[in-house]
Design a protein around this motif. Sequence first.
Motif, PDB file in Angstrom:
ATOM      1  N   UNK A 172      88.602  28.786  12.068  1.00 13.39           N
ATOM      2  CA  UNK A 172      89.482  29.965  11.991  1.00 13.39           C
ATOM      3  C   UNK A 172      88.672  31.222  11.698  1.00 13.39           C
ATOM      4  N   UNK A 173      87.714  31.109  10.794  1.00 11.34           N
ATOM      5  CA  UNK A 173      86.874  32.262  10.472  1.00 11.34           C
ATOM      6  C   UNK A 173      86.084  32.709  11.695  1.00 11.34           C
ATOM      7  N   UNK A 174      85.488  31.757  12.388  1.00 12.84           N
ATOM      8  CA  UNK A 174      84.694  32.083  13.575  1.00 12.84           C
ATOM      9  C   UNK A 174      85.562  32.697  14.664  1.00 12.84           C
ATOM     10  N   UNK A 175      86.772  32.196  14.824  1.00  9.95           N
ATOM     11  CA  UNK A 175      87.673  32.744  15.853  1.00  9.95           C
ATOM     12  C   UNK A 175      88.056  34.185  15.530  1.00  9.95           C
ATOM     13  N   UNK A 176      88.399  34.446  14.265  1.00 12.32           N
ATOM     14  CA  UNK A 176      88.729  35.815  13.865  1.00 12.32           C
ATOM     15  C   UNK A 176      87.522  36.743  14.049  1.00 12.32           C
ATOM     16  N   UNK A 177      86.339  36.250  13.692  1.00 14.76           N
ATOM     17  CA  UNK A 177      85.126  37.058  13.824  1.00 14.76           C
ATOM     18  C   UNK A 177      84.828  37.366  15.288  1.00 14.76           C
ATOM     19  N   UNK A 178      84.968  36.351  16.160  1.00 17.75           N
ATOM     20  CA  UNK A 178      84.703  36.565  17.585  1.00 17.75           C
ATOM     21  C   UNK A 178      85.690  37.555  18.182  1.00 17.75           C
ATOM     22  N   UNK A 179      86.975  37.417  17.818  1.00 13.11           N
ATOM     23  CA  UNK A 179      87.978  38.368  18.292  1.00 13.11           C
ATOM     24  C   UNK A 179      87.663  39.780  17.803  1.00 13.11           C
ATOM     25  N   UNK A 180      87.266  39.897  16.535  1.00 12.93           N
ATOM     26  CA  UNK A 180      86.925  41.208  15.976  1.00 12.93           C
ATOM     27  C   UNK A 180      85.731  41.815  16.705  1.00 12.93           C
ATOM     28  N   UNK A 181      84.757  40.966  17.021  1.00 13.95           N
ATOM     29  CA  UNK A 181      83.580  41.456  17.730  1.00 13.95           C
ATOM     30  C   UNK A 181      83.960  41.996  19.105  1.00 13.95           C
ATOM     31  N   UNK A 182      84.826  41.285  19.815  1.00 13.37           N
ATOM     32  CA  UNK A 182      85.284  41.736  21.135  1.00 13.37           C
ATOM     33  C   UNK A 182      86.054  43.050  21.028  1.00 13.37           C
ATOM     34  N   UNK A 183      86.867  43.187  19.981  1.00 13.07           N
ATOM     35  CA  UNK A 183      87.644  44.411  19.808  1.00 13.07           C
ATOM     36  C   UNK A 183      86.745  45.598  19.462  1.00 13.07           C
ATOM     37  N   UNK A 184      85.718  45.354  18.660  1.00 10.75           N
ATOM     38  CA  UNK A 184      84.777  46.441  18.335  1.00 10.75           C
ATOM     39  C   UNK A 184      84.100  46.936  19.602  1.00 10.75           C
ATOM     40  N   UNK A 185      83.708  45.998  20.456  1.00 10.13           N
ATOM     41  CA  UNK A 185      82.947  46.351  21.646  1.00 10.13           C
ATOM     42  C   UNK A 185      83.828  46.899  22.770  1.00 10.13           C
ATOM     43  N   UNK A 186      84.978  46.260  22.986  1.00  9.46           N
ATOM     44  CA  UNK A 186      85.771  46.571  24.179  1.00  9.46           C
ATOM     45  C   UNK A 186      87.171  47.097  23.878  1.00  9.46           C
ATOM     46  N   UNK A 187      87.554  47.130  22.616  1.00 10.62           N
ATOM     47  CA  UNK A 187      88.903  47.592  22.273  1.00 10.62           C
ATOM     48  C   UNK A 187      89.232  48.986  22.784  1.00 10.62           C
ATOM     49  N   UNK A 188      88.330  49.962  22.599  1.00  6.96           N
ATOM     50  CA  UNK A 188      88.640  51.317  23.083  1.00  6.96           C
ATOM     51  C   UNK A 188      88.798  51.421  24.597  1.00  6.96           C
ATOM     52  N   UNK A 189      88.390  50.374  25.345  1.00 10.38           N
ATOM     53  CA  UNK A 189      88.564  50.406  26.800  1.00 10.38           C
ATOM     54  C   UNK A 189      89.952  49.959  27.228  1.00 10.38           C
ATOM     55  N   UNK A 190      90.730  49.391  26.302  1.00  9.69           N
ATOM     56  CA  UNK A 190      92.068  48.937  26.631  1.00  9.69           C
ATOM     57  C   UNK A 190      92.991  50.129  26.850  1.00  9.69           C
ATOM     58  N   UNK A 191      93.977  50.008  27.736  1.00 17.32           N
ATOM     59  CA  UNK A 191      94.898  51.122  28.012  1.00 17.32           C
ATOM     60  C   UNK A 191      95.604  51.592  26.732  1.00 17.32           C
ATOM     61  N   UNK A 192      95.558  52.905  26.503  1.00 18.45           N
ATOM     62  CA  UNK A 192      96.228  53.491  25.350  1.00 18.45           C
ATOM     63  C   UNK A 192      95.450  53.436  24.067  1.00 18.45           C
ATOM     64  N   UNK A 193      94.279  52.803  24.071  1.00 13.91           N
ATOM     65  CA  UNK A 193      93.512  52.665  22.830  1.00 13.91           C
ATOM     66  C   UNK A 193      92.173  53.394  22.896  1.00 13.91           C
TER      67      UNK A 193
END
Length: 553
Positions: A172-193
């Motif tokens: 669970x920790x690794x999954x949350x960390x991986x998701x967070x890493x993806x959001x840090x890198x690519x989150x601002x590219x999502x529509x509206x963000x």
Amino acid sequence: MIAVVEAARAGLFGRRHWVPNLVAGLIVGIVALPLAMAFAIASGAKPEQGIYTSIIAGLAVSLFGGCRIQIAGPTGAFIVILAGITAHYGIDGLMLATLMAGIILILLGVARFGAVIRFIPDPVITGFTAGIGVIIWVGQWKEFFGLPAAGGAHFHEKLLHLLQSLPQLHPATTALAALSLLLVLYGPRLPGLARVPGPMLAMVVATVLQSVFHFEGVATIDSTFGGIPRGLPHFALPDVSFDRLITLVPAAFTIAMLGAIESLLSAVVADGMAGTRHDSNQELIGQGIANVLTPLFGGFAATGAIARTATNFRNGGTGPLAGIVHSVTLVLILLLVAPLAGRIPLAALAAILFVVAWNMSEAKHFVRMARTAPRADVGILLITFGLTVFTDLVVAVNIGVILAMLQFLRRMSSSVEVQKLDETKLQAELAAAGHAALPHDVIVYSIDGPFFFGAVENLERALQQTHTDPRCIVIRLNRVPFMDITGIQTLEEAIQNLQRRGVRAILCEANHRVLRKLVRAGLVRRDERPIRYYREFAHAIDSAAATPAAAPA
């Protein structure tokens, strides 16, 4: 000049600058929140202490620094040093060392050392920042994967222990960390963000998921630190004693030196973006004031933050008002939503630090320098990097700078020429002096370049190439910009050796600074007969022509 005063004179507090600076300060404050907590935790402090540091240091540097758009706070470059200080001396020792470092920075600024510190070579800076990036990255594996604490005092021991522990990662920790890493890198590219900072998006999403699903075994700020207290920090003096001050002097100097380098690099980057010109000495004073104040209110070491400064400019920041708003934003967050921050998973902060470590490493720049730089610079780069990772940052920087200085001196010494001038090269000057050719048994040498301790061998080698002793040697100094004591002593010894062999030495054409040193050393005297020094080459040749043959002493 103090940045806030310079900005006021430039009209940057006028109404038309309010909105862009308010927006920039608000965004930078939001970006600073997760970074401040992540850097604090990685440095061995509590998360709220990182927020306190950002508030106080950001305000102090905006008011008293030397760069209009500089944003200060805790940075990744400090993590390795501060974690070591905290481990050895505790958080009180870290705060006292920070206060001492602030005083050192103020003194450096008053002594006008701002320009000198920027002379640290790029291979050294790139080597130790890349090394710090690697240490931060490996140091966050525990929180990113949910691993047990790594044993060992040295980097390679911790790395080996972590590698052996990887099969025990917490899903669970690794999954949350991986998701967070993806959001840090690519989150601002999502529509509206596009306008939402990646670190803030990752922290919010990970916190919401943990709050909703309550994943068992996921470490949060609440479970690790007991939450973040709501309210402003209180004034408190650190425990000061003479023994503690003496013990912490090396740590304080390390914080001061790294803080000076980091803040001035950030100011240079800010100048490049905004087209401004910072005052390096005032910037050191502002950073010093910030580091004196932050430990008095529960904070720790701070410096100019390149990423937050760049964010400030890209979002419209033009002056110190943005930095002030950044601090006010963090105060409001601390007062209004501090209890909610306790639910933030440490894995999300680790993911943010993964990205910080990658940015610090400047991997592309590191590889390009290793491939294209001269071999000596590549050696300095790799040695500094290796020492940073496997020994100690202070050792790495000291040895890197020493090696760079030695390499510079080697290059300088090789550029200094002591050449014998023949009649062809001197034809015009000899004709102007009334001579058709060089007088019989007279040799002319010219020293071209700074005559310092690294170049004295060139003169000795040139004089040794004279197989038969002439009647007189003329040494031209018109192309010597400066001469140190070793150069003067070598010149004096060469003249004495020539005199013992019955050869007269004549000096000529030294600039005012070199001549003053020669007079002070007693190498040139007005009462000396025959005269050793002449202002003009023509007079030196006339004197050489009139020199009678002398028997060796």
